[in-house]
Write a protein that holds these residues in place. Structure first.
Motif, PDB file in Angstrom:
ATOM      1  N   ASP A   1      33.119  35.852  31.063  1.00 33.42           N
ATOM      2  CA  ASP A   1      34.441  36.355  31.193  1.00 33.42           C
ATOM      3  C   ASP A   1      35.393  35.744  30.285  1.00 33.42           C
ATOM      4  OD1 ASP A   1      36.445  38.056  32.090  1.00 33.42           O
ATOM      5  OD2 ASP A   1      36.343  37.639  34.249  1.00 33.42           O
ATOM      6  N   ARG A   2      36.632  36.164  30.277  1.00 36.41           N
ATOM      7  CA  ARG A   2      37.702  35.493  29.376  1.00 36.41           C
ATOM      8  C   ARG A   2      38.036  34.053  29.878  1.00 36.41           C
ATOM      9  NH1 ARG A   2      42.040  39.907  31.384  1.00 36.41           N
ATOM     10  NH2 ARG A   2      42.441  39.413  33.571  1.00 36.41           N
ATOM     11  N   ASP A   3      37.735  33.534  31.235  1.00 38.78           N
ATOM     12  CA  ASP A   3      37.944  32.363  31.752  1.00 38.78           C
ATOM     13  C   ASP A   3      36.657  31.314  31.447  1.00 38.78           C
ATOM     14  OD1 ASP A   3      36.275  33.323  33.554  1.00 38.78           O
ATOM     15  OD2 ASP A   3      37.888  33.063  35.379  1.00 38.78           O
TER      16      ASP A   3
ATOM     17  N   ARG B   1      29.657  36.072  40.168  1.00 36.33           N
ATOM     18  CA  ARG B   1      30.348  34.950  39.359  1.00 36.33           C
ATOM     19  C   ARG B   1      29.978  33.635  39.465  1.00 36.33           C
ATOM     20  NH1 ARG B   1      34.814  35.964  36.103  1.00 36.33           N
ATOM     21  NH2 ARG B   1      35.481  37.777  37.426  1.00 36.33           N
TER      22      ARG B   1
ATOM     23  N   HIS C   1      38.821  44.537  30.822  1.00 34.76           N
ATOM     24  CA  HIS C   1      39.483  45.210  32.028  1.00 34.76           C
ATOM     25  C   HIS C   1      38.167  45.786  32.758  1.00 34.76           C
ATOM     26  CE1 HIS C   1      43.396  43.977  31.456  1.00 34.76           C
ATOM     27  NE2 HIS C   1      43.306  44.720  30.266  1.00 34.76           N
TER      28      HIS C   1
ATOM     29  N   ARG D   1      38.772  45.677  36.736  1.00 34.18           N
ATOM     30  CA  ARG D   1      39.527  44.376  37.194  1.00 34.18           C
ATOM     31  C   ARG D   1      40.778  44.569  38.280  1.00 34.18           C
ATOM     32  NH1 ARG D   1      38.644  39.429  34.735  1.00 34.18           N
ATOM     33  NH2 ARG D   1      37.766  40.361  32.904  1.00 34.18           N
TER      34      ARG D   1
ATOM     35  N   LYS E   1      43.508  42.182  40.752  1.00 31.96           N
ATOM     36  CA  LYS E   1      44.202  40.915  40.972  1.00 31.96           C
ATOM     37  C   LYS E   1      43.335  39.657  41.131  1.00 31.96           C
ATOM     38  CE  LYS E   1      48.820  42.757  42.075  1.00 31.96           C
ATOM     39  NZ  LYS E   1      49.838  42.540  43.164  1.00 31.96           N
TER      40      LYS E   1
ATOM     41  N   ASP F   1      41.269  38.229  39.248  1.00 33.46           N
ATOM     42  CA  ASP F   1      39.941  38.309  38.332  1.00 33.46           C
ATOM     43  C   ASP F   1      38.687  38.877  39.264  1.00 33.46           C
ATOM     44  OD1 ASP F   1      40.747  38.065  36.062  1.00 33.46           O
ATOM     45  OD2 ASP F   1      40.585  36.016  35.755  1.00 33.46           O
ATOM     46  N   HIS F   2      38.999  39.723  40.273  1.00 33.18           N
ATOM     47  CA  HIS F   2      37.955  40.325  41.067  1.00 33.18           C
ATOM     48  C   HIS F   2      37.716  41.568  40.151  1.00 33.18           C
ATOM     49  CE1 HIS F   2      38.088  37.280  44.216  1.00 33.18           C
ATOM     50  NE2 HIS F   2      39.335  37.527  44.257  1.00 33.18           N
ATOM     51  N   PHE F   3      36.686  42.325  40.792  1.00 31.32           N
ATOM     52  CA  PHE F   3      36.186  43.646  40.162  1.00 31.32           C
ATOM     53  C   PHE F   3      35.931  44.500  41.388  1.00 31.32           C
ATOM     54  CE2 PHE F   3      35.372  41.060  36.319  1.00 31.32           C
ATOM     55  CZ  PHE F   3      35.843  41.785  35.481  1.00 31.32           C
TER      56      PHE F   3
END
Length: 344
Positions: free
Chosen positions: A116-118, A133, A174, A199, A201, A203-205
């Protein structure tokens, strides 16, 4: 998925990756696009067996099921026996290994990987199936919901070891997409389900649309998917026939106009369901062998149980694609990396 175990029991972050260049290996091909053509759309630069039957920090290096490009440009390589390696992008040599486990400390059948992006890792296990995750050090941070129909029987209609294999984030990050390897019970059309999440708020899905994809033959499954910048997908199809060897094909697929099948209980080939459109890019058996050798019968000695794939960059209009085979820690299989160039 440990394909050889199932089918042959009787036979015993794109830009960050532009630094991925030549890797050490026993065979290196010339860079001639004509000599190394697998098809009009795909060529192979070289392959490397450098990691075959090696160990790192007391952990067997192999059983690879997925690849991803990390934020620092290194290659994250997931093995299906609960270990995640960091590999040097140039040499492929391991730099770090992190053990993985579920909430109870049990091992995973870890198959799909997306970073992921983080920098956290989204990882599938195909026994439930699940998507969790993880932090870089292997701590569980989150777990995604899974549709009840895709759970392994008796909870759902899927078969253990035939569930979430491929995992990729679509452009923009997203939407997450996971590919089932084989059809679920009741889907008589032979189509496999591609599930997505959007995605939220924090960063949950949450669960989103689902699509249907048809592999070429009943013995071919989907071990990997990777998203292109325009939302299309590279899809691997793979199978194994005892005494013959592996079939591995690379497709370009477009889910953008496919029917959302999340509310369709069974896929029977009904005319109103629009499948993900696909176009064959190459049959890997048609690639030049580049001097490769095989430890078991293969249509092309270059072939093995190819299961992982990642797009590592783009050069002169072609995507650089890295594949890896899962050797199942088996003496007659090989951990092999393949360096392709793909026009899509």
């Amino acid at each position: 998925m440990r394909l050889r175990t199932v089918l042959a029991t009787a036979t015993a972050g794109l830009a960050a990756a532009t630094c991925l260049t030549a890797a050490a290996g026993p065979a290196n091909a010339s860079n001639s696009r004509t000599t190394n053509a697998c098809s009009s759309s795909v060529s192979i630069d070289r392959f490397s067996d450098a990691l075959d039957k090696t160990t790192y920090d007391g952990t067997f290096v192999g059983n690879f099921s997925a690849l991803a490009v990390d934020k620092d440009g290194s290659i994250a390589a997931l093995e299906d026996r609960s270990s995640l390696f960091d590999l040097n992008a140039k040499t492929l040599q391991p730099q770090r290994v992190v053990p993985l486990a579920d909430e109870n400390g049990a091992a995973l059948d870890s198959e799909g990987l997306a970073i992921d992006r983080d920098g956290t890792r989204l990882i599938t296990s195909e026994t439930e199936p699940s998507i969790r995750r993880y932090s870089r050090d292997g701590k569980i941070l989150d777990r995604l919901p899974v549709p009840s129909s895709l759970l392994v029987a008796p909870a759902g209609r899927a078969v253990s070891n035939q569930t979430f294999e491929g995992l990729t984030l679509l452009p923009g990050g997203h939407t997450l997409l996971a590919s089932m390897e084989y059809p679920i019970a009741g889907d008589t059309s032979g189509d496999v389900r591609f599930q997505t999440w959007t995605r939220t708020k924090g960063d949950h899905f949450e669960l989103a649309a689902q699509y249907a994809y048809k592999p070429d033959a009943s013995f071919l499954g989907v071990p990997e998917v990777q998203a292109l910048p325009d939302g299309r997908l590279l899809v691997l199809e793979r199978g194994f026939t005892s005494g013959v060897g592996n079939t591995v094909r690379l497709y370009l697929a477009d889910p953008r106009h496919a029917t959302d099948t999340s509310k369709i209980d069974t896929l029977t080939g009904q005319p109103g369901v629009h499948l993900i459109k696909k176009t064959l890019l190459a049959d890997i058996a048609d690639c030049p062998s580049l001097g490769a050798t095989a430890k078991q019968p293969q249509p092309n000695p270059l072939l093995d149980n190819i299961e992982g794939m990642v797009i590592t960059g783009k050069e002169k209009g072609r995507y650089k694609v890295l594949l890896v085979s899962d050797d199942n820690q088996n003496a007659v299989q090989t951990t092999r990396f393949y360096y392709l160039r793909v026009r899509a």
